[in-house]
Design a protein around this motif. Structure first.
Motif, PDB file in Angstrom:
ATOM      1  N   PRO A  28       0.836  -1.212   0.000  1.00  8.88           N
ATOM      2  CA  PRO A  28       0.000   0.000   0.000  1.00  8.88           C
ATOM      3  C   PRO A  28       0.867   1.257   0.000  1.00  8.88           C
ATOM      4  N   LYS A  29       0.360   2.315  -0.615  1.00  2.00           N
ATOM      5  CA  LYS A  29       1.095   3.572  -0.715  1.00  2.00           C
ATOM      6  C   LYS A  29       0.367   4.653   0.083  1.00  2.00           C
ATOM      7  N   GLU A  30       1.030   5.110   1.118  1.00  2.00           N
ATOM      8  CA  GLU A  30       0.422   6.090   2.020  1.00  2.00           C
ATOM      9  C   GLU A  30       0.051   7.377   1.291  1.00  2.00           C
ATOM     10  N   GLU A  31       0.880   7.781   0.321  1.00  2.00           N
ATOM     11  CA  GLU A  31       0.679   9.078  -0.324  1.00  2.00           C
ATOM     12  C   GLU A  31      -0.312   9.027  -1.484  1.00  2.00           C
ATOM     13  N   ARG A  32      -0.715   7.839  -1.894  1.00  2.00           N
ATOM     14  CA  ARG A  32      -1.596   7.716  -3.053  1.00  2.00           C
ATOM     15  C   ARG A  32      -2.999   8.213  -2.720  1.00  2.00           C
ATOM     16  N   ILE A  33      -3.586   8.996  -3.603  1.00  2.00           N
ATOM     17  CA  ILE A  33      -4.932   9.530  -3.400  1.00  2.00           C
ATOM     18  C   ILE A  33      -5.947   8.416  -3.644  1.00  2.00           C
ATOM     19  N   THR A  34      -6.885   8.273  -2.748  1.00  2.00           N
ATOM     20  CA  THR A  34      -7.903   7.236  -2.874  1.00  2.00           C
ATOM     21  C   THR A  34      -9.129   7.774  -3.610  1.00  2.00           C
ATOM     22  N   PRO A  35      -9.981   6.876  -4.143  1.00  2.00           N
ATOM     23  CA  PRO A  35     -11.180   7.322  -4.877  1.00  2.00           C
ATOM     24  C   PRO A  35     -12.115   8.195  -4.050  1.00  2.00           C
ATOM     25  N   ALA A  36     -12.067   8.081  -2.734  1.00  2.00           N
ATOM     26  CA  ALA A  36     -12.928   8.905  -1.879  1.00  2.00           C
ATOM     27  C   ALA A  36     -12.700  10.384  -2.153  1.00  2.00           C
ATOM     28  N   TYR A  37     -11.468  10.725  -2.526  1.00  2.00           N
ATOM     29  CA  TYR A  37     -11.117  12.118  -2.814  1.00  2.00           C
ATOM     30  C   TYR A  37     -11.090  12.390  -4.318  1.00  2.00           C
ATOM     31  N   SER A  38     -10.489  11.487  -5.087  1.00  2.00           N
ATOM     32  CA  SER A  38     -10.305  11.746  -6.515  1.00  2.00           C
ATOM     33  C   SER A  38     -11.611  11.717  -7.300  1.00  2.00           C
ATOM     34  N   LYS A  39     -12.610  10.964  -6.792  1.00  2.00           N
ATOM     35  CA  LYS A  39     -13.869  10.843  -7.510  1.00  2.00           C
ATOM     36  C   LYS A  39     -15.058  11.248  -6.638  1.00  2.00           C
ATOM     37  N   ASP A  41     -18.255  12.357  -4.938  1.00  2.00           N
ATOM     38  CA  ASP A  41     -19.532  12.831  -5.479  1.00  2.00           C
ATOM     39  C   ASP A  41     -20.558  13.093  -4.380  1.00  2.00           C
ATOM     40  N   GLY A  42     -20.157  12.873  -3.109  1.00  2.00           N
ATOM     41  CA  GLY A  42     -21.068  13.112  -2.004  1.00  2.00           C
ATOM     42  C   GLY A  42     -22.153  12.061  -1.852  1.00  2.00           C
ATOM     43  N   VAL A  43     -22.120  11.003  -2.651  1.00  2.00           N
ATOM     44  CA  VAL A  43     -23.132   9.945  -2.593  1.00  2.00           C
ATOM     45  C   VAL A  43     -22.489   8.601  -2.263  1.00  2.00           C
ATOM     46  N   ASP A  44     -21.666   8.102  -3.199  1.00  2.00           N
ATOM     47  CA  ASP A  44     -20.966   6.837  -3.004  1.00  2.00           C
ATOM     48  C   ASP A  44     -19.479   7.050  -2.720  1.00  2.00           C
ATOM     49  N   TYR A  45     -18.941   8.137  -3.263  1.00  2.00           N
ATOM     50  CA  TYR A  45     -17.523   8.461  -3.074  1.00  2.00           C
ATOM     51  C   TYR A  45     -17.379   9.621  -2.087  1.00  2.00           C
ATOM     52  N   LEU A  46     -16.984   9.309  -0.865  1.00  2.00           N
ATOM     53  CA  LEU A  46     -16.690  10.354   0.117  1.00  2.00           C
ATOM     54  C   LEU A  46     -15.886   9.727   1.258  1.00  2.00           C
ATOM     55  N   PRO A  47     -14.942  10.466   1.823  1.00  2.00           N
ATOM     56  CA  PRO A  47     -14.062   9.889   2.855  1.00  2.00           C
ATOM     57  C   PRO A  47     -14.759   9.756   4.200  1.00  2.00           C
ATOM     58  N   MET A  48     -14.507   8.626   4.872  1.00  2.00           N
ATOM     59  CA  MET A  48     -15.005   8.414   6.228  1.00  2.00           C
ATOM     60  C   MET A  48     -13.870   7.854   7.082  1.00  2.00           C
ATOM     61  N   HIS A  49     -13.951   8.058   8.393  1.00  2.00           N
ATOM     62  CA  HIS A  49     -12.894   7.635   9.314  1.00  2.00           C
ATOM     63  C   HIS A  49     -12.694   6.120   9.250  1.00  2.00           C
ATOM     64  N   ILE A 250     -17.576  -1.120  -1.904  1.00  2.00           N
ATOM     65  CA  ILE A 250     -18.363  -0.016  -1.347  1.00  2.00           C
ATOM     66  C   ILE A 250     -17.483   0.821  -0.428  1.00  2.00           C
ATOM     67  N   ILE A 251     -16.724   0.137   0.423  1.00  2.00           N
ATOM     68  CA  ILE A 251     -15.861   0.833   1.376  1.00  2.00           C
ATOM     69  C   ILE A 251     -14.579   1.309   0.716  1.00  2.00           C
ATOM     70  N   SER A 252     -14.197   0.722  -0.398  1.00  2.00           N
ATOM     71  CA  SER A 252     -13.009   1.226  -1.116  1.00  2.00           C
ATOM     72  C   SER A 252     -13.261   2.653  -1.602  1.00  2.00           C
ATOM     73  N   ARG A 253     -14.528   3.016  -1.741  1.00  2.00           N
ATOM     74  CA  ARG A 253     -14.877   4.361  -2.207  1.00  2.00           C
ATOM     75  C   ARG A 253     -14.964   5.368  -1.056  1.00  2.00           C
ATOM     76  N   THR A 254     -14.809   4.892   0.182  1.00  2.00           N
ATOM     77  CA  THR A 254     -14.864   5.803   1.332  1.00  2.00           C
ATOM     78  C   THR A 254     -13.597   5.736   2.187  1.00  2.00           C
ATOM     79  N   THR A 255     -12.610   4.952   1.747  1.00  2.00           N
ATOM     80  CA  THR A 255     -11.368   4.790   2.502  1.00  2.00           C
ATOM     81  C   THR A 255     -10.460   6.000   2.308  1.00  2.00           C
ATOM     82  N   GLN A 256      -9.917   6.511   3.395  1.00  2.00           N
ATOM     83  CA  GLN A 256      -9.100   7.720   3.332  1.00  2.00           C
ATOM     84  C   GLN A 256      -7.686   7.458   2.816  1.00  2.00           C
ATOM     85  N   LYS A 257      -7.070   6.367   3.291  1.00  2.00           N
ATOM     86  CA  LYS A 257      -5.683   6.052   2.914  1.00  2.00           C
ATOM     87  C   LYS A 257      -5.545   4.552   2.688  1.00  2.00           C
TER      88      LYS A 257
END
Length: 484
Positions: A28-39, A41-49, A250-257
């Motif tokens: 895993p790459k700590e610095e890589r941007i995850t889909p929660a940020y790159s995509k 949309d406030g519906v399926d893609y959004l970061p959660m703790h 589903i959770i891959s779209r809300t994972t922060q890192k």
């Protein structure tokens, strides 16, 4: 009791040892941007703790499978413990982790998209249809089972149809609303209830010195059902379940890192393995006297056994709380099953999901189909679910093996469980009455030949993919690193 305690310890140790090894293999790459940020949309893609994601993942994958399955698997005796422990550590958790992490690397893609990228374009269409079928079966089954449990909990005062309608309404809302509105807000608390109630049952087993049988390879199934392949389809959730491959994205779209992946994906599967161990042990210990587990399954069903175990071990008040925790499991897997189906269809037909009207257009036919399926016999649906579920796991494991092979990493962590489950599923389909109905000796040969053929095709295709250097992940080199 010693076998039970060792099994729980092995599951925990497995997370910190083999889980760390699998993580190291994936890199895993700590610095890589995850889909929660790159995509986003406030519906399926959004970061959660990460802790919220962990509890959501756990409650999503832990339907009635890690309870009902182990109760049925307990009929085989303590050999079921081995499958739960080693299946969870070396197969199920690897399956969940790789599916979730490869999805993150591919923009939050679901299994059909991943199968198309790594196993060929034709597989995208096949797996898409297969996944929708599986999710519809899961969603439908997970309406019926909690409705029956609620009916029992209210002593039959409230008709089952009322619970069915209420559950369907909840499923629809959880499917179309942004993930942080219901699932992200409520699931962590439901996950906590699940963990507390399960720990309560496990703690009561230990404190009361319940007569949990020690390790034995004897097949105690009253009907003489073969351990292989039946046990490995009876106990799926809690050891290895293809349904999880539809939930991890589903959770891959809300994972922060990416570094949170082991805790979320591998950790949730280990937790589910512990849940399965506790319920299998409870079933074996409490129903091995004048009234056997087999007799109780025939008379009061698995739902009744859950009530019996909870009441005997925890008393009427806390036992009821434990039963409520069990009721929550299928409800909170059924809703994410429909949500996942909506997302898969949306990706397949390329319809953005930011507008609620688009979500409704896809969700409506899904729910109409599911309502029709509720009129079908539950036991028949469950037979097809078992087969479809483990077949999906096979596909996900081969996808994981292909990703690792192309990237010149240790693909054996995925290919070994892929071999085992390919043999298991192929043998079952050849032997089962809902399959070809062949004798077991012939079915074993069929399973072995099928696994060999699939392996040869895999390496031919994998070497071609590695030579052609097909992309295994989305290019993020031009993403703005400040997005995160």
């Amino acid at each position: 009791m010693i076998t039970f305690l060792i099994a729980i310890a092995l599951l925990i140790i497995g997370y910190f040892t083999y889980g760390a090894f699998v993580e190291k293999v994936f890199q895993p790459k700590e610095e890589r941007i995850t889909p929660a940020y790159s995509k986003g949309d406030g519906v399926d893609y959004l970061p959660m703790h990460k802790n919220r994601n962990l509890l959501i993942q756990l409650i999503s994958i832990a339907g009635v499978g890690p309870i009902f399955g182990p109760i049925m698997g307990a009929l085989y005796g303590p050999v079921a413990f081995l499958w739960i422990v080693f299946g969870a550590i070396f197969a199920g958790a690897v399956h969940d982790y790789l599916t979730g992490m490869i999805s993150i690397r591919n923009g939050g893609a679901h299994l059909p998209e991943l199968a198309g990228r790594f196993l060929g374009k034709a597989m995208k269409h096949i797996v898409n249809a297969f996944s929708i079928l599986l999710l519809l079966l899961v969603g439908t089954v997970f309406v019926a089972s909690p409705a029956d449990l609620l009916f029992d909990l209210t002593n039959g005062v409230v008709p089952v149809i009322i619970f069915v309608v209420l559950i369907f309404i909840y499923f629809l809302l959880a499917t179309i609303l942004p993930i942080n509105k219901i699932i992200g807000s409520v699931y962590p608390y439901l996950g906590a209830i699940l963990l507390v109630s399960t720990i309560g049952v496990g703690g009561a087993l230990v404190l009361q010195g319940a007569p949990i049988p020690e390790m034995s390879f004897e097949n105690t199934h009253p009907a003489g059902a073969a351990i292989f392949p039946l046990l490995f389809l009876t106990i799926s959730c809690g050891a290895l379940s293809g349904f999880h491959a539809t939930q991890s994205p589903i959770i891959s779209r809300t994972t922060q890192k990416e570094s949170q992946g082991r805790r979320i994906f591998y950790g949730a599967m280990i937790a589910e393995g512990i849940i399965a161990m506790i319920w299998a042990a409870a079933a074996m210990s409490l129903f091995d006297g004048p009234i056997t587990l087999s007799e109780l399954i025939d008379t009061i069903g698995t739902g009744g056994i859950v009530n019996e175990i909870s009441t005997v071990l925890l008393g009427s008040v806390f036992g009821t709380i434990a039963v409520i925790g069990v009721i929550l499991l299928p409800i909170t897997s059924g809703d994410t099953a429909f949500r996942s189906a909506r997302m898969i269809i949306a990706d397949y037909i390329k319809v953005p999901q930011k507008k609620i009207i688009n979500r409704m257009l896809i969700a409506t036919p899904l729910f109409v189909t599911s309502i029709i399926l509720t009129t079908v016999d539950f036991s028949m649906l469950w037979q097809y679910f078992n087969w479809a579920n483990q077949s999906t796991a096979v596909i996900a494991l081969w996808v994981g093996a292909m990703f690792l092979f192309i990237n010149k990493r240790n693909y054996w962590i995925a290919i070994v469980p892929a071999w085992f489950m390919s043999m298991t599923v192929a043998t079952y389909i050849a032997n089962a009455s809902i399959g070809f109905g062949l004798p077991m000796s012939v079915s074993l040969v069929f399973g072995a030949i099928f696994t060999i053929v699939i392996t040869v095709l895999f390496f031919l295709f994998a070497n071609k993919n590695r030579k052609n250097k097909i992309p295994t992940e989305d290019d993020v080199s031009n993403w703005d690193s400040n997005v995160a």
